[in-house]
Structures are given as structure tokens and as C-alpha cells.
Write a protein that holds these residues in place. Structure first.
Motif, PDB file in Angstrom:
ATOM      1  N   LEU A  13       0.828  -1.210   0.000  1.00  0.00           N
ATOM      2  CA  LEU A  13       0.000   0.000   0.000  1.00  0.00           C
ATOM      3  C   LEU A  13       0.862   1.259   0.000  1.00  0.00           C
ATOM      4  O   LEU A  13       0.542   2.231  -0.692  1.00  0.00           O
ATOM      5  CB  LEU A  13      -0.934   0.011   1.214  1.00  0.00           C
ATOM      6  N   SER A  14       1.944   1.239   0.733  1.00  0.00           N
ATOM      7  CA  SER A  14       2.837   2.391   0.771  1.00  0.00           C
ATOM      8  C   SER A  14       3.490   2.620  -0.591  1.00  0.00           C
ATOM      9  O   SER A  14       3.595   3.752  -1.051  1.00  0.00           O
ATOM     10  CB  SER A  14       3.891   2.198   1.859  1.00  0.00           C
ATOM     11  N   GLN A  18      -0.876   4.585  -1.320  1.00  0.00           N
ATOM     12  CA  GLN A  18      -2.138   4.554  -0.579  1.00  0.00           C
ATOM     13  C   GLN A  18      -1.939   4.625   0.928  1.00  0.00           C
ATOM     14  O   GLN A  18      -2.903   4.792   1.671  1.00  0.00           O
ATOM     15  CB  GLN A  18      -2.911   3.270  -0.927  1.00  0.00           C
TER      16      GLN A  18
END
Length: 103
Positions: A13-14, A18
Motif C-alpha cells: 500500500l505504501s 495509498q
């Protein structure tokens, strides 16, 4: 392994933009005394990738990131043994984190 999956998903996600890097680093800090070898190996892998990305993106932050990771891993009694397992030559790790091998 929930802790492994949480770390893996948070890193993804990083990297996708996000999840802020600061949130990923906060999560990684919670793994400071991680006892599980598999989770710790993922933590080492993510740390290496984050250090490379930070070095490419903003080299001025690299020293702070390195210190964060040194503090993160200092609690693992088997740190050097584990690193030796994942890095065929400790010099490879030195290139990533600028560690010095102690004789």
C-alpha cells in the motif's frame, strides 16, 4: 501468519501511494522485538527496499532512515546471524545500510 501479511500488505500500500511512508515506519516500529523468523525476514526485506527508495527519492533523509532501522533491529539478539543468512556477504548489507562489520 497475520503479522507477516500485515507488513507485506502495508508495504504494498505504501509503494502504491495509498499509505504514507510515516505510517509504514510506525507499523515497522511495532515489530521491534519480533520473535518470529519469517516475520523478521520480511521486516529485513522491507527495510532494505525502503532504504533504497528513500536514497533514490530524497538522499537527505537516508541517515535518519538508517538510524531508524539500526534502532529497530538492535533488539534482536540474533540480528547478525539472521543478516548473515539473508545476505551472502555482510558487505552487501553494508552497501544498503552502511553498517560496519565488527571483528
Amino acid at each position: 501468519m497475520d503479522r507477516y501479511g500485515i507488513l507485506d500488505d502495508s508495504f504494498a500500500l505504501s509503494m502504491a501511494g495509498q499509505l504514507p511512508l510515516s505510517s509504514l515506519l510506525t507499523l515497522m516500529g511495532a515489530y521491534r522485538e519480533e520473535p518470529d523468523y519469517t516475520v523478521l525476514s520480511k521486516l529485513i526485506s522491507v527495510s532494505s527496499k525502503v532504504a533504497r527508495i528513500v536514497a533514490d527519492a530524497d538522499n537527505t533523509l537516508l541517515d535518519n532512515i538508517k538510524m531508524f532501522f539500526i534502532n529497530l533491529f538492535q533488539y534482536s539478539a540474533d540480528f547478525i546471524i539472521i543478516l548473515d543468512h539473508f545476505f551472502s556477504n555482510i558487505c552487501e548489507l553494508n552497501l544498503v545500510f552502511n553498517f560496519c562489520k565488527v571483528k
